[in-house]
Design an enzyme around this catalytic site. Sequence first.
Site, short mmCIF file in Angstrom:
data_model
loop_
_atom_site.label_atom_id
_atom_site.label_comp_id
_atom_site.label_asym_id
_atom_site.label_seq_id
_atom_site.Cartn_x
_atom_site.Cartn_y
_atom_site.Cartn_z
N LYS A 207 5.71 -10.99 9.68
CA LYS A 207 4.37 -11.09 9.07
C LYS A 207 4.36 -12.14 7.95
O LYS A 207 3.44 -12.96 7.84
CB LYS A 207 3.97 -9.71 8.53
CG LYS A 207 2.77 -9.70 7.63
CD LYS A 207 1.49 -9.76 8.39
CE LYS A 207 0.33 -9.96 7.43
NZ LYS A 207 -0.96 -9.94 8.08
N CYS A 261 -3.68 -12.10 1.62
CA CYS A 261 -2.60 -12.31 2.60
C CYS A 261 -1.95 -13.67 2.42
O CYS A 261 -0.86 -13.77 1.87
CB CYS A 261 -3.16 -12.17 4.02
SG CYS A 261 -3.66 -10.48 4.41
N1 LIG Z 1 -7.45 -6.66 4.62
C1 LIG Z 1 -6.90 -7.46 5.53
O1 LIG Z 1 -7.58 -8.29 6.13
C2 LIG Z 1 -5.44 -7.34 5.87
C3 LIG Z 1 -4.97 -7.96 7.04
C4 LIG Z 1 -3.63 -7.80 7.39
C5 LIG Z 1 -2.79 -7.06 6.56
N2 LIG Z 1 -3.27 -6.50 5.40
C6 LIG Z 1 -2.34 -5.73 4.57
O2 LIG Z 1 -2.66 -4.34 4.74
C7 LIG Z 1 -2.40 -3.64 3.52
C8 LIG Z 1 -3.65 -2.88 3.09
O3 LIG Z 1 -4.63 -3.85 2.73
P1 LIG Z 1 -6.15 -3.47 2.54
O4 LIG Z 1 -6.90 -4.76 2.54
O5 LIG Z 1 -6.54 -2.42 3.52
O6 LIG Z 1 -6.14 -2.82 1.07
P2 LIG Z 1 -7.35 -2.05 0.36
O7 LIG Z 1 -7.17 -2.29 -1.09
O8 LIG Z 1 -8.64 -2.37 1.03
O9 LIG Z 1 -7.06 -0.52 0.69
C9 LIG Z 1 -5.98 0.19 0.16
C10 LIG Z 1 -6.43 1.64 -0.03
O10 LIG Z 1 -5.27 2.40 -0.35
C11 LIG Z 1 -5.64 3.34 -1.35
N3 LIG Z 1 -4.41 3.78 -2.03
C12 LIG Z 1 -3.72 3.16 -3.02
N4 LIG Z 1 -2.62 3.85 -3.33
C13 LIG Z 1 -2.60 4.93 -2.51
C14 LIG Z 1 -1.70 6.00 -2.33
N5 LIG Z 1 -0.59 6.11 -3.07
N6 LIG Z 1 -1.99 6.93 -1.40
C15 LIG Z 1 -3.11 6.84 -0.64
N7 LIG Z 1 -4.01 5.83 -0.77
C16 LIG Z 1 -3.74 4.89 -1.69
C17 LIG Z 1 -6.61 2.62 -2.22
O11 LIG Z 1 -7.40 3.52 -2.97
C18 LIG Z 1 -7.41 1.83 -1.18
O12 LIG Z 1 -8.55 2.55 -0.73
C19 LIG Z 1 -1.91 -4.68 2.52
O13 LIG Z 1 -0.51 -4.72 2.52
C20 LIG Z 1 -2.45 -5.97 3.08
O14 LIG Z 1 -1.69 -7.09 2.69
C21 LIG Z 1 -4.57 -6.61 5.05
#
Ligand SMILES: NC(=O)c1ccc[n+]([C@@H]2O[C@H](COP(=O)([O-])OP(=O)(O)OC[C@H]3O[C@@H](n4cnc5c(N)ncnc54)[C@H](O)[C@@H]3O)[C@@H](O)[C@H]2O)c1
Length: 400
Positions: A207, A261
Amino acid sequence: MKKIEIMGCGYIGLPTAITFTLAGFEVCGFDVKQAVVDQLSSGKIHIVEPGLQDALTQALATGRLHFTTKPEPADVFIIAVQTPYKETPDHKRVSDMRFVESAAREVGSVAKPGDLCVLESTSPPYSTRLVESIVAEVSGMDKLQFMTAHCPERIIPGRMLLELRENDRIIGSNRPEAAEYAKSIYEKVVTKGTIRLTDDLTAEMCKLTENTFRDINIAYANELSKVCDRLGIDVFNLIELANCHPRVNVHTPGVGVGGHCIAVDPWFIHEKFEDITPLIYEARTVNDGKPAWVAERIGRDVKPGEKVAVLGMSFKANIDDTRESPSVLFANILKEKGYEVIACEPFIQGDVAGYKNHTLEEAIAACDYAVITLMHTPFVENKTLIATKPYYDCVGLMRK
Ligand SMILES: NC(=O)c1ccc[n+]([C@@H]2O[C@H](COP(=O)([O-])OP(=O)(O)OC[C@H]3O[C@@H](n4cnc5c(N)ncnc54)[C@H](O)[C@@H]3O)[C@@H](O)[C@H]2O)c1
């Protein structure tokens, strides 16, 4: 059918929870934010994503999906919490693994022998083993009594529900049986893509490699945009012609690189291998420096005190997300230089990053000069209006 618990119901966790539910699993969406859980439990999504509202309504109607702020026992845990970077006191950017660590502790508090914990969050090498250690410590289980794997998420906003089913997935683990078990779960939702198995370190690096490749490629395009500016030639025309070569694929320049990202993941390689990754560091520096370069460049056409419309404030075209947005950084630099910023972000309702948000019509009417920072469709559809004011086009929109 197995019970799946998604740790973190944000941009990735929510569509994942919905997709697993619609594939027939019993799913628990766990999030630490009460407001998120309340809103999702009431049947309303809290992020903008095409088709997601209907999909949530459909998933809740099955009776197999619920949301909670308390970790529950499950068979499979999927960690999808945020993994931002943080700055060290000596100004180095490194991964901030607090959220993954606390999610792993939550898994450990309810995990039982035979369970699987999959880390989906984009993470630096050795993170899956970190999760394994935390789950073992908190649960009191031996590492061999449960399984861990890494399955990095590669979907993009705007196509999430589709790509969850159609993208190829990489699943890696330090124990092949854990990767096989994870595959047997994921293949129920990945109906079109291929699932490839590997070890945990390779999956983690995969990734990071994908996004770092894109960051370096865009840095090259951004550097070319500066060279072309000095030469007085059109960088978009140049790249289009160069890309006619069958083995060349230069990306498109812009106002910088944003989001959580591409602008973040290269640091996750660099932090552990600083001495052997100068290219990764330089690419990050070139892309991070682009907003300041554009602010300097437009100084030839427009002076501090004048009104500059920033057309596009999110981090990429046609989305509402401003995390790590280079357009916001650019607007802030203009403000510091004494320009009056007229922000225009059609994908966000109300104020944006501390600026009053304007419609395109309002922004063009009010400004002395416009800077097009994003290839938003509403801008492409209104080129004639934009052209009524002098402008600088960071993305090649006006030649479309
Ligand atoms: N958003 C994208 O387009 C995308 C694409 C590919 C990969 N990613 C990766 O996916 C992962 C998540 O990204 P995202 O955009 O969904 O983040 P986000 O911030 O939208 O969501 C994360 C959620 O996790 C919750 N959270 C935090 N700590 C927690 C815990 N201990 N227990 C339970 N919930 C908890 C937060 O309250 C939040 O709602 C990251 O590593 C990101 O790099 C994101």
